[in-house]
Design a protein around this motif. Structure first.
Motif, mmCIF file in Angstrom:
data_model
loop_
_atom_site.group_PDB
_atom_site.id
_atom_site.type_symbol
_atom_site.label_atom_id
_atom_site.label_comp_id
_atom_site.label_asym_id
_atom_site.label_seq_id
_atom_site.Cartn_x
_atom_site.Cartn_y
_atom_site.Cartn_z
ATOM 1 N N ALA A 54 0.826 -1.206 0.000
ATOM 2 C CA ALA A 54 0.000 0.000 0.000
ATOM 3 C C ALA A 54 0.862 1.259 0.000
ATOM 4 C CB ALA A 54 -0.922 -0.005 1.216
ATOM 5 N N LEU A 55 1.948 1.222 0.761
ATOM 6 C CA LEU A 55 2.859 2.371 0.806
ATOM 7 C C LEU A 55 3.397 2.691 -0.586
ATOM 8 C CD1 LEU A 55 4.567 4.432 2.472
ATOM 9 C CD2 LEU A 55 6.314 2.637 2.614
ATOM 10 N N HIS A 56 3.858 1.672 -1.281
ATOM 11 C CA HIS A 56 4.432 1.879 -2.613
ATOM 12 C C HIS A 56 3.355 2.141 -3.674
ATOM 13 C CE1 HIS A 56 8.546 1.066 -1.474
ATOM 14 N NE2 HIS A 56 8.156 -0.030 -0.835
ATOM 15 N N SER A 57 2.090 1.931 -3.277
ATOM 16 C CA SER A 57 0.991 2.192 -4.212
ATOM 17 C C SER A 57 0.380 3.576 -4.024
ATOM 18 C CB SER A 57 -0.095 1.126 -4.053
ATOM 19 O OG SER A 57 0.406 -0.160 -4.363
ATOM 20 N N GLY A 58 0.834 4.287 -2.986
ATOM 21 C CA GLY A 58 0.367 5.657 -2.809
ATOM 22 C C GLY A 58 -0.154 6.030 -1.444
ATOM 23 N N ASP A 59 -0.370 5.067 -0.537
ATOM 24 C CA ASP A 59 -0.875 5.397 0.796
ATOM 25 C C ASP A 59 0.311 5.695 1.721
ATOM 26 O OD1 ASP A 59 -2.141 5.730 3.185
ATOM 27 O OD2 ASP A 59 -3.046 3.731 3.264
ATOM 28 N N ILE A 60 0.689 6.957 1.771
ATOM 29 C CA ILE A 60 1.861 7.348 2.565
ATOM 30 C C ILE A 60 1.533 7.470 4.051
ATOM 31 C CG2 ILE A 60 2.975 8.519 0.630
ATOM 32 C CD1 ILE A 60 1.921 11.155 1.762
ATOM 33 N N SER A 61 0.261 7.221 4.431
ATOM 34 C CA SER A 61 -0.119 7.279 5.840
ATOM 35 C C SER A 61 0.241 5.998 6.582
ATOM 36 C CB SER A 61 -1.629 7.529 5.971
ATOM 37 O OG SER A 61 -2.365 6.386 5.557
ATOM 38 N N ILE A 62 0.635 4.979 5.849
ATOM 39 C CA ILE A 62 0.907 3.663 6.430
ATOM 40 C C ILE A 62 1.984 3.722 7.505
ATOM 41 C CG2 ILE A 62 1.973 1.432 5.904
ATOM 42 C CD1 ILE A 62 -0.955 1.492 5.214
ATOM 43 N N GLY A 63 3.061 4.439 7.237
ATOM 44 C CA GLY A 63 4.182 4.483 8.173
ATOM 45 C C GLY A 63 3.799 5.039 9.529
ATOM 46 N N ALA A 64 3.025 6.128 9.541
ATOM 47 C CA ALA A 64 2.652 6.773 10.795
ATOM 48 C C ALA A 64 1.766 5.873 11.655
ATOM 49 C CB ALA A 64 1.940 8.093 10.506
ATOM 50 N N LYS A 65 1.117 4.909 11.059
ATOM 51 C CA LYS A 65 0.247 3.999 11.809
ATOM 52 C C LYS A 65 1.028 2.857 12.448
ATOM 53 C CE LYS A 65 -3.555 5.066 8.699
ATOM 54 N NZ LYS A 65 -4.256 4.677 7.466
ATOM 55 N N GLY A 66 2.308 2.756 12.152
ATOM 56 C CA GLY A 66 3.141 1.734 12.779
ATOM 57 C C GLY A 66 3.113 0.390 12.112
ATOM 58 N N TYR A 67 2.462 0.282 10.942
ATOM 59 C CA TYR A 67 2.329 -1.013 10.278
ATOM 60 C C TYR A 67 3.642 -1.543 9.729
ATOM 61 C CZ TYR A 67 -2.708 0.040 10.267
ATOM 62 O OH TYR A 67 -4.002 0.341 10.615
ATOM 63 N N ILE A 86 -6.259 -24.981 11.959
ATOM 64 C CA ILE A 86 -6.560 -24.282 10.713
ATOM 65 C C ILE A 86 -5.946 -22.891 10.772
ATOM 66 C CG2 ILE A 86 -8.385 -23.323 9.259
ATOM 67 C CD1 ILE A 86 -10.205 -25.547 10.161
ATOM 68 N N GLY A 87 -5.304 -22.493 9.683
ATOM 69 C CA GLY A 87 -4.717 -21.158 9.603
ATOM 70 C C GLY A 87 -5.790 -20.137 9.298
ATOM 71 N N LEU A 88 -6.300 -19.487 10.326
ATOM 72 C CA LEU A 88 -7.357 -18.491 10.164
ATOM 73 C C LEU A 88 -6.801 -17.207 9.567
ATOM 74 C CD1 LEU A 88 -10.309 -17.555 10.882
ATOM 75 C CD2 LEU A 88 -9.330 -16.684 13.014
ATOM 76 N N PRO A 89 -7.385 -16.709 8.479
ATOM 77 C CA PRO A 89 -6.939 -15.418 7.937
ATOM 78 C C PRO A 89 -7.160 -14.311 8.947
ATOM 79 C CG PRO A 89 -8.384 -16.574 6.394
ATOM 80 C CD PRO A 89 -8.469 -17.299 7.704
ATOM 81 N N GLY A 90 -6.211 -13.418 9.063
ATOM 82 C CA GLY A 90 -6.324 -12.306 10.001
ATOM 83 C C GLY A 90 -6.986 -11.095 9.371
ATOM 84 N N GLY A 91 -7.332 -10.124 10.205
ATOM 85 C CA GLY A 91 -7.894 -8.883 9.701
ATOM 86 C C GLY A 91 -6.798 -8.019 9.101
ATOM 87 N N ALA A 92 -7.073 -7.403 7.964
ATOM 88 C CA ALA A 92 -6.070 -6.601 7.271
ATOM 89 C C ALA A 92 -5.834 -5.279 7.984
ATOM 90 C CB ALA A 92 -6.516 -6.349 5.831
ATOM 91 N N VAL A 93 -4.685 -4.678 7.735
ATOM 92 C CA VAL A 93 -4.401 -3.349 8.249
ATOM 93 C C VAL A 93 -5.333 -2.360 7.571
ATOM 94 C CG1 VAL A 93 -1.993 -3.896 8.739
ATOM 95 C CG2 VAL A 93 -2.623 -2.993 6.491
ATOM 96 N N PHE A 94 -5.535 -1.209 8.216
ATOM 97 C CA PHE A 94 -6.411 -0.190 7.660
ATOM 98 C C PHE A 94 -5.645 0.599 6.603
ATOM 99 C CE2 PHE A 94 -8.094 4.161 7.640
ATOM 100 C CZ PHE A 94 -9.382 3.883 7.210
ATOM 101 N N ILE A 95 -6.144 0.559 5.385
ATOM 102 C CA ILE A 95 -5.499 1.226 4.258
ATOM 103 C C ILE A 95 -6.422 2.304 3.730
ATOM 104 C CG2 ILE A 95 -4.640 0.913 1.891
ATOM 105 C CD1 ILE A 95 -3.938 -1.989 2.765
ATOM 106 N N GLU A 96 -5.898 3.472 3.494
ATOM 107 C CA GLU A 96 -6.675 4.574 2.935
ATOM 108 C C GLU A 96 -6.731 4.405 1.420
ATOM 109 O OE1 GLU A 96 -5.536 8.408 4.399
ATOM 110 O OE2 GLU A 96 -5.247 7.671 6.455
ATOM 111 N N ARG A 97 -7.736 3.698 0.988
ATOM 112 C CA ARG A 97 -7.849 3.332 -0.424
ATOM 113 C C ARG A 97 -8.006 4.539 -1.337
ATOM 114 N NH1 ARG A 97 -6.895 -2.139 -1.961
ATOM 115 N NH2 ARG A 97 -7.240 -3.433 -0.105
ATOM 116 N N GLY A 98 -8.532 5.640 -0.792
ATOM 117 C CA GLY A 98 -8.722 6.827 -1.608
ATOM 118 C C GLY A 98 -7.421 7.434 -2.108
ATOM 119 N N ARG A 99 -6.315 7.096 -1.463
ATOM 120 C CA ARG A 99 -5.008 7.607 -1.872
ATOM 121 C C ARG A 99 -4.411 6.806 -3.031
ATOM 122 N NH1 ARG A 99 -2.048 10.637 2.117
ATOM 123 N NH2 ARG A 99 -3.256 10.990 4.031
#
Length: 262
Positions: free
Chosen positions: A66-79, A106-119
């Motif tokens: 997501a960071l390399h795709s345009g969501d530069i807010s990812i870093g500040a969230k600690g992800y 069973i390997g349960l899928p986890g919840g994804a990080v919050f991504i600002e898709r609008g970016r």
């Protein structure tokens, strides 16, 4: 120019390093048999810590893409620190997956990080962000199963072999489940950008229940059989037998008593 704050946002968390240390030490204990009084406990620590490490890498892959795709807010969230405590849905990302591993293997899928898709611009980028997590599970499965498909198991202690096999099984189940195109899972996130706005709006309210629905289906004997037949076929292709995963799971459940391994 990268600031000190930006560097801190990307610095690997001590929590993640501690998890890696637990995985390494418990793996050494399984290999050497130093916890001979309770080898299953060492297997349990190795598998659980390895599973949590893989979950961290799964979420990191989402965030980094997501960071390399345009969501530069990812870093500040600690992800980008690989700290599981920074995830938006720690319960879905860490706690529930570990509980499901303990209960059912069973390997349960986890919840994804919050991504600002609008970016983010471009449907391919949105799809790649969703695919990055389960692709990480596939890579992790390939790494932990490498001694099997490379024919390098000679001299590997039996208990370590079984522990690796069970950890590989968890990664394969997680990858398959994550790629199911059901709302709320990464598989749906891959195809969602290509759906019409009307369909996406209709599906949105049921997204929180998608994972529950998938696991409800797995309770149906026929569906469960088809799912695990697919898992077994993939594991066999990797050189892992049903006996490897069976004894791995039995050792993992050390509270049930030590199994009779061959």
């Amino acid at each position: 120019m990268t600031t000190s704050a930006q560097r801190a946002d990307r610095r690997v968390s001590p929590v993640f390093l501690a998890l890696v240390a637990v995985m390494a030490v418990s793996g050494w204990a399984v290999w050497t048999g130093r916890l001979a009084a309770s080898p299953g406990f060492a297997v349990f620590l190795f598998v659980v810590s390895g599973w949590i490490v893989s979950l961290c890498l799964h979420e990191y892959a989402h965030a980094r893409t997501a960071l390399h795709s345009g969501d530069i807010s990812i870093g500040a969230k600690g992800y980008l620190t690989l700290n599981p405590l920074k995830y938006t849905h720690a319960l879905l990302s860490i706690v529930l997956p570990v509980i499901f591993v303990i209960m059912g293997g069973i390997g349960l899928p986890g919840g994804a990080v919050f991504i600002e898709r609008g970016r983010i611009r471009g449907r391919w980028r949105h799809s790649l962000i969703s695919a990055a997590g389960p692709l990480t599970n596939i890579l992790f499965a390939a790494v932990v199963s490498a001694p099997f498909w490379l024919g390098a198991m000679d001299g590997v202690p039996q208990q370590f072999r079984f522990a690796l096999a069970f950890l590989a099984l968890l990664q394969v189940t997680a990858a398959i489940l994550n790629f199911v195109p059901v709302p709320g899972l990464d598989g749906y996130g891959v195809i969602e950008p290509w759906l019409s706005y009307k369909i996406r709006r209709q599906v949105e309210p049921i997204a929180p229940f998608g994972l529950i629905a998938v696991f409800g289906l797995l309770w149906i004997p026929g569906v469960n059989a088809v799912f695990f037949d697919a898992v077994d076929a993939i594991l066999r292709a990797l050189g892992i037998t049903n006996w490897d995963t069976y004894f791995g799971q039995q050792l993992f459940r050390f509270w049930q008593g030590e199994p009779m391994v061959p």
